[in-house]
Design a protein around this motif. Structure first.
Motif, mmCIF file in Angstrom:
data_model
loop_
_atom_site.group_PDB
_atom_site.id
_atom_site.type_symbol
_atom_site.label_atom_id
_atom_site.label_comp_id
_atom_site.label_asym_id
_atom_site.label_seq_id
_atom_site.Cartn_x
_atom_site.Cartn_y
_atom_site.Cartn_z
ATOM 1 N N THR A 175 -41.809 38.210 19.973
ATOM 2 C CA THR A 175 -40.722 37.295 19.635
ATOM 3 C C THR A 175 -41.305 36.169 18.795
ATOM 4 O OG1 THR A 175 -39.715 37.784 21.773
ATOM 5 C CG2 THR A 175 -38.817 35.934 20.539
ATOM 6 N N MET A 176 -40.621 35.840 17.709
ATOM 7 C CA MET A 176 -41.147 34.812 16.815
ATOM 8 C C MET A 176 -40.019 34.024 16.185
ATOM 9 S SD MET A 176 -42.301 37.193 13.564
ATOM 10 C CE MET A 176 -42.769 35.783 12.592
ATOM 11 N N ILE A 177 -40.376 32.846 15.666
ATOM 12 C CA ILE A 177 -39.457 32.032 14.879
ATOM 13 C C ILE A 177 -40.103 31.806 13.517
ATOM 14 C CG2 ILE A 177 -40.365 29.833 15.799
ATOM 15 C CD1 ILE A 177 -37.409 28.803 15.680
ATOM 16 N N TRP A 178 -39.268 31.831 12.476
ATOM 17 C CA TRP A 178 -39.782 31.756 11.107
ATOM 18 C C TRP A 178 -38.730 31.119 10.214
ATOM 19 C CZ3 TRP A 178 -44.657 32.652 9.567
ATOM 20 C CH2 TRP A 178 -44.940 32.858 8.209
ATOM 21 N N ARG A 179 -39.114 30.790 8.999
ATOM 22 C CA ARG A 179 -38.155 30.280 8.019
ATOM 23 C C ARG A 179 -37.100 31.351 7.719
ATOM 24 N NH1 ARG A 179 -42.516 30.328 4.737
ATOM 25 N NH2 ARG A 179 -41.219 31.459 3.240
ATOM 26 N N ALA A 180 -35.856 30.929 7.595
ATOM 27 C CA ALA A 180 -34.789 31.889 7.301
ATOM 28 C C ALA A 180 -34.995 32.549 5.949
ATOM 29 C CB ALA A 180 -33.435 31.193 7.344
ATOM 30 N N ASP A 181 -35.540 31.819 4.971
ATOM 31 C CA ASP A 181 -35.720 32.425 3.647
ATOM 32 C C ASP A 181 -36.907 33.384 3.607
ATOM 33 O OD1 ASP A 181 -37.931 30.744 3.646
ATOM 34 O OD2 ASP A 181 -37.279 29.530 1.934
ATOM 35 N N GLY A 182 -37.601 33.544 4.736
ATOM 36 C CA GLY A 182 -38.716 34.480 4.799
ATOM 37 C C GLY A 182 -38.389 35.748 5.560
ATOM 38 N N LEU A 183 -37.098 36.046 5.748
ATOM 39 C CA LEU A 183 -36.709 37.228 6.514
ATOM 40 C C LEU A 183 -37.317 38.505 5.950
ATOM 41 C CD1 LEU A 183 -35.101 38.723 8.671
ATOM 42 C CD2 LEU A 183 -33.099 38.602 7.164
ATOM 43 N N HIS A 203 -28.554 27.994 12.350
ATOM 44 C CA HIS A 203 -27.973 27.102 11.340
ATOM 45 C C HIS A 203 -27.987 25.670 11.858
ATOM 46 C CE1 HIS A 203 -26.083 30.397 8.887
ATOM 47 N NE2 HIS A 203 -26.210 31.017 10.040
ATOM 48 N N GLY A 204 -28.423 24.758 11.021
ATOM 49 C CA GLY A 204 -28.319 23.360 11.395
ATOM 50 C C GLY A 204 -26.871 22.904 11.394
ATOM 51 N N ASN A 205 -26.121 23.325 10.375
ATOM 52 C CA ASN A 205 -24.710 22.970 10.237
ATOM 53 C C ASN A 205 -23.924 24.196 9.796
ATOM 54 O OD1 ASN A 205 -24.820 19.860 10.505
ATOM 55 N ND2 ASN A 205 -26.380 20.289 8.951
ATOM 56 N N ALA A 206 -22.645 24.219 10.138
ATOM 57 C CA ALA A 206 -21.823 25.399 9.904
ATOM 58 C C ALA A 206 -21.669 25.732 8.429
ATOM 59 C CB ALA A 206 -20.442 25.203 10.542
ATOM 60 N N ASP A 207 -21.689 24.728 7.564
ATOM 61 C CA ASP A 207 -21.457 24.961 6.140
ATOM 62 C C ASP A 207 -22.747 25.082 5.333
ATOM 63 O OD1 ASP A 207 -22.197 22.341 6.479
ATOM 64 O OD2 ASP A 207 -20.746 21.511 5.057
ATOM 65 N N LYS A 208 -23.860 25.238 6.021
ATOM 66 C CA LYS A 208 -25.158 25.341 5.346
ATOM 67 C C LYS A 208 -25.816 26.679 5.672
ATOM 68 C CE LYS A 208 -25.089 21.067 3.786
ATOM 69 N NZ LYS A 208 -24.983 20.746 2.333
ATOM 70 N N PRO A 209 -26.688 27.173 4.775
ATOM 71 C CA PRO A 209 -27.428 28.412 5.079
ATOM 72 C C PRO A 209 -28.304 28.231 6.308
ATOM 73 C CG PRO A 209 -27.606 27.857 2.743
ATOM 74 C CD PRO A 209 -26.991 26.672 3.423
ATOM 75 N N VAL A 228 -27.666 39.630 15.361
ATOM 76 C CA VAL A 228 -26.754 39.062 16.351
ATOM 77 C C VAL A 228 -26.100 37.808 15.777
ATOM 78 C CG1 VAL A 228 -28.205 39.985 18.203
ATOM 79 C CG2 VAL A 228 -28.475 37.608 17.498
ATOM 80 N N PRO A 229 -24.977 37.360 16.359
ATOM 81 C CA PRO A 229 -24.314 36.154 15.839
ATOM 82 C C PRO A 229 -25.264 34.967 15.779
ATOM 83 C CG PRO A 229 -22.888 37.274 17.410
ATOM 84 C CD PRO A 229 -24.226 37.971 17.471
ATOM 85 N N GLY A 230 -25.075 34.149 14.752
ATOM 86 C CA GLY A 230 -25.956 33.016 14.556
ATOM 87 C C GLY A 230 -25.759 31.907 15.574
ATOM 88 N N LEU A 231 -26.804 31.097 15.721
ATOM 89 C CA LEU A 231 -26.760 29.925 16.590
ATOM 90 C C LEU A 231 -26.529 28.701 15.718
ATOM 91 C CD1 LEU A 231 -27.242 28.477 19.354
ATOM 92 C CD2 LEU A 231 -29.660 28.339 18.688
ATOM 93 N N LEU A 232 -25.518 27.917 16.062
ATOM 94 C CA LEU A 232 -25.192 26.693 15.343
ATOM 95 C C LEU A 232 -25.703 25.500 16.146
ATOM 96 C CD1 LEU A 232 -23.664 25.397 12.930
ATOM 97 C CD2 LEU A 232 -21.625 25.360 14.403
ATOM 98 N N LEU A 233 -26.578 24.702 15.533
ATOM 99 C CA LEU A 233 -27.149 23.561 16.255
ATOM 100 C C LEU A 233 -26.181 22.388 16.345
ATOM 101 C CD1 LEU A 233 -30.827 23.540 14.907
ATOM 102 C CD2 LEU A 233 -29.936 24.594 16.994
#
Length: 259
Positions: A175-183, A203-209, A228-233
């Motif tokens: 299990t890891m966490i990484w930058r979204a643009d590095g998928l 996602h930090g905010n709903a209207d942002k990548p 899976v569905p995204g997590l909105l902070l």
């Protein structure tokens, strides 16, 4: 019992995580534990008795959060920086949690790992938050140890995934966490030896990548990739999303830890 590190002498702060159920001492300056480590812990699937290894543990945040959630986890914290490794050991004792702490370079040889008690096919779960800042986009610290901890080279991800593949048992999970643009890079690194990949965007905010991705992969897995569905902070008003708030308080786990 070993004496705990004196925060005043070491310029440490003591901070609460998981709604105060986890107390961690960490350096007052520099990189500090935050949301990423707790989200990683909440995404790690572990059962009592599992051998759980955290790569690049720092002061032990993610691994100790897992140990706080799962009684009887056999936790090993692996950290390259001796001072952080010492603090991680102190943090385990501070919280009354059992953990072995190993000072080790994740890119080290199989022989080095084995001599530290991390032989091949010995772990049920590995979790990691590798250095993921692109050196071409971020100015590194003048401290070489901090650069290693935060700036990724072209081989960082491959090397960390390779080390995880080596220590994991067949059927074990990474299990890891990484930058979204590095998928794409993550999926490429997992292409050898891993399958049954699950990905959750954060996602930090709903209207942002998405800003992060949480990824779980199984050594030898054959199931197709699942998104899976995204997590909105934060909700649209900028307030913490109730689900994210519950996860950060240690009251709820994320989908990657559930299935």
């Amino acid at each position: 019992m070993a004496e705990l590190v004196d925060p005043a002498a070491q310029s440490l702060t003591e901070d609460g995580f998981l709604g105060g159920r986890l107390r961690l001492r960490q350096p007052a300056a520099g990189h500090r534990a935050g949301h990423d480590a707790i989200l990683l812990a909440a995404s790690t699937r572990v059962r009592a008795g599992d051998r759980v290894v955290e790569f690049g543990s720092g002061v032990g945040t993610a691994g100790l959060a897992v140990a706080r959630r799962i009684d009887g986890a056999d936790l090993v914290l692996v950290e390259i920086d001796p001072s952080l490794a010492a603090i991680a050991g102190d943090n385990a004792r501070l919280n009354g949690l059992a953990a072995a702490v190993v000072c080790l370079d994740i890119t080290g040889s199989a022989e080095t790992f084995a001599s530290a008690g991390l032989g091949p096919d010995s772990a049920d779960a590995v979790l990691m938050n590798p250095p993921f800042h692109d050196a071409a986009r971020h100015r590194g610290s003048p401290d070489p140890v901090r650069q290693v901890a935060h700036l990724a080279t072209v081989t960082t991800l491959e090397a960390w995934v390779h080390a995880a593949r080596r220590v994991l048992k067949s059927g074990g999970t990474l299990t890891m966490i990484w930058r979204a643009d590095g998928l794409a890079d993550v999926l490429s690194a997992l292409g050898r030896g891993f399958g049954s990949v699950m990905v959750q965007p954060v996602h930090g905010n709903a209207d942002k990548p998405a800003i992060r991705i949480l990824v779980r992969a199984t050594k030898g897995g054959r199931a197709p990739l699942v998104l899976v569905p995204g997590l909105l902070l934060n909700d649209p008003s900028g307030h913490p999303n109730p689900i994210a708030r519950a996860v950060l308080a240690g009251e709820q786990i994320l989908p990657l830890a559930q299935s």
